[in-house]
Design a protein around this motif. Structure first.
Motif, mmCIF file in Angstrom:
data_model
loop_
_atom_site.group_PDB
_atom_site.id
_atom_site.type_symbol
_atom_site.label_atom_id
_atom_site.label_comp_id
_atom_site.label_asym_id
_atom_site.label_seq_id
_atom_site.Cartn_x
_atom_site.Cartn_y
_atom_site.Cartn_z
ATOM 1 N N SER A 73 0.913 -1.335 -0.025
ATOM 2 C CA SER A 73 -0.067 -0.080 0.063
ATOM 3 C C SER A 73 0.839 1.089 -0.045
ATOM 4 N N LEU A 77 2.119 2.164 -3.714
ATOM 5 C CA LEU A 77 1.225 3.029 -4.346
ATOM 6 C C LEU A 77 1.780 4.550 -4.485
ATOM 7 N N ILE A 108 -7.408 1.661 -5.295
ATOM 8 C CA ILE A 108 -7.631 0.832 -3.881
ATOM 9 C C ILE A 108 -7.954 -0.541 -4.437
ATOM 10 N N VAL A 111 -4.791 -2.151 -4.636
ATOM 11 C CA VAL A 111 -3.976 -2.491 -3.153
ATOM 12 C C VAL A 111 -4.762 -3.535 -2.564
ATOM 13 N N SER A 115 -2.333 -6.638 -1.655
ATOM 14 C CA SER A 115 -2.290 -6.746 0.013
ATOM 15 C C SER A 115 -2.809 -8.134 0.222
ATOM 16 N N ILE A 152 -4.749 -1.029 4.940
ATOM 17 C CA ILE A 152 -4.639 -0.534 3.631
ATOM 18 C C ILE A 152 -5.319 0.870 3.507
ATOM 19 N N THR A 153 -6.393 1.011 4.258
ATOM 20 C CA THR A 153 -6.923 2.370 4.145
ATOM 21 C C THR A 153 -5.925 3.592 4.780
ATOM 22 N N CYS A 155 -2.461 3.309 5.284
ATOM 23 C CA CYS A 155 -1.198 2.990 4.600
ATOM 24 C C CYS A 155 -1.521 3.693 2.949
ATOM 25 N N SER A 156 -2.628 3.345 2.310
ATOM 26 C CA SER A 156 -2.845 3.823 1.083
ATOM 27 C C SER A 156 -2.854 5.428 1.001
#
Length: 266
Positions: A73, A77, A108, A111, A115, A152-153, A155-156
Motif C-alpha cells: 500500500s 502506491l 484501491i 491495493v 495486499s 490498507i486504508t 497506509c494507502s
C-alpha cells in the motif's frame, strides 16, 4: 442508456490497474518477494530463538503480515503515483471525463488485491516453514479483517500523500522505502520492541506499522505472548483508534497535498 456512475467507472479502472500491474513482471516479483524473502531469511536465522514455546519464525510471520500490507500500500502506491505524475500519466488521466474518485477507487482495488495476495503468501510461508498455526477462533479472523481494512486504508492514504514529496520518478523509491525500512526496525517487526531504545519505540508507536504488527501478533500467536509486548497485553482497542486516526489524517493530507502534475512541469 444509463450513464456509468463513479463506482462503476472505479471498478473498471481497477481492472485496468490490475492488468497493468501484473504485466510488469519485475515489479510484481519485487513486490511479492521482498517481504517474503526477508521473512524466510530472518525466520530461519531466529527460528530457534523463541519464547514461551513460540519460535522466532512464528513471531516474525505475524509481524511480517503487517510489513507486507504496508509494502503493497504505502511503498508501492506512493512510488507508482510519483512515477505516473512524472511521466505525465496523471495529467492525461485528469483530462479525461473520469471523476477523480473513480481513479482512486481503481488504485484501491489494486491495493486490496495485492495486499491480500501478499498476506496469503506470508501466512503460507509461516505455515510451511515455521509451523504457524492458523487461528481456529472466529474472533481472531475478525481481528485480522479489521486490521487489514484499516491498515490498507491508512497506509494507502499515506502513500498517496507521500507521492507528492517526490520531485521526480527517480526519488520516488527513496521517499517511500526509507521511512518504511526505518519503521520496520522501530516498530517491532525486525527485532523485538524490548530491544529497541525507548525513544525509538515511542516514535514507532506514533505510526501504523507498530499497531498493525502488534495486532497480527494478537491474532496469530498464543495469548501468553501478550506478556512480551511493552504494555503486557495486546492493546487492540488502542490499535484500532490509532489506525482510524491515521485514516482521517491520511485523508486530510491527500486532500491538501496531492498533485496531478509534476513540480517540474511548467
Amino acid at each position: 442508456m444509463t450513464t456509468p456512475n463513479a463506482l462503476t467507472i472505479g471498478g473498471a479502472r481497477g481492472v485496468v490497474e490490475l492488468k497493468q500491474f501484473f504485466r510488469e513482471r519485475d515489479s510484481v516479483v519485487f513486490t511479492f518477494t521482498f517481504p517474503a524473502v526477508l521473512l524466510m531469511m530472518l525466520g530461519s536465522v531466529f527460528d530457534d530463538a523463541g519464547a514461551a514455546g513460540v519460535s522466532g519464525g512464528q513471531v516474525l510471520t505475524a509481524s511480517f503480515a503487517a510489513a507486507g500490507i504496508v509494502s503493497t500500500s504505502f511503498v508501492n502506491l506512493g512510488s507508482a503515483l510519483a512515477v505516473e505524475r512524472d511521466d505525465g500519466t496523471l495529467k492525461r488521466l485528469r483530462s479525461l471525463p473520469m471523476p477523480p474518485v473513480s481513479f482512486f477507487l481503481g488504485k484501491i482495488v489494486l491495493v486490496v488485491v495485492a495486499s491480500f495476495a501478499e498476506l496469503v503468501l506470508l501466512l503460507a510461508i509461516g505455515v510451511l516453514m515455521f509451523d504457524v498455526a492458523l487461528p481456529s477462533d472466529p474472533a481472531a479472523w475478525l481481528t485480522m479483517a479489521w486490521l487489514f481494512a484499516l491498515g490498507i486504508t491508512s497506509c494507502s492514504l499515506l502513500g498517496i500523500a507521500a507521492s507528492s514529496l517526490s520531485r521526480s520518478a527517480r526519488s520516488a523509491g527513496a521517499v517511500t522505502t526509507l521511512p518504511y525500512t526505518v519503521l520496520l526496525f522501530i516498530s517491532g517487526v525486525y527485532v523485538p520492541l524490548q530491544t529497541v531504545p525507548d525513544w525509538m519505540a515511542d516514535v514507532g508507536a506514533v505510526f501504523p506499522v507498530r499497531w498493525l504488527a502488534q495486532g497480527f501478533r494478537a491474532a496469530l500467536l498464543p495469548e501468553r505472548m501478550a506478556a512480551y509486548e511493552p504494555a503486557g497485553h495486546w492493546e487492540l482497542g488502542k490499535a484500532a483508534v490509532i489506525l482510524a486516526l491515521w485514516c482521517i489524517g491520511g485523508l486530510v493530507l491527500c486532500l491538501t497535498t496531492f498533485r496531478w502534475r509534476s513540480r517540474l512541469t511548467r
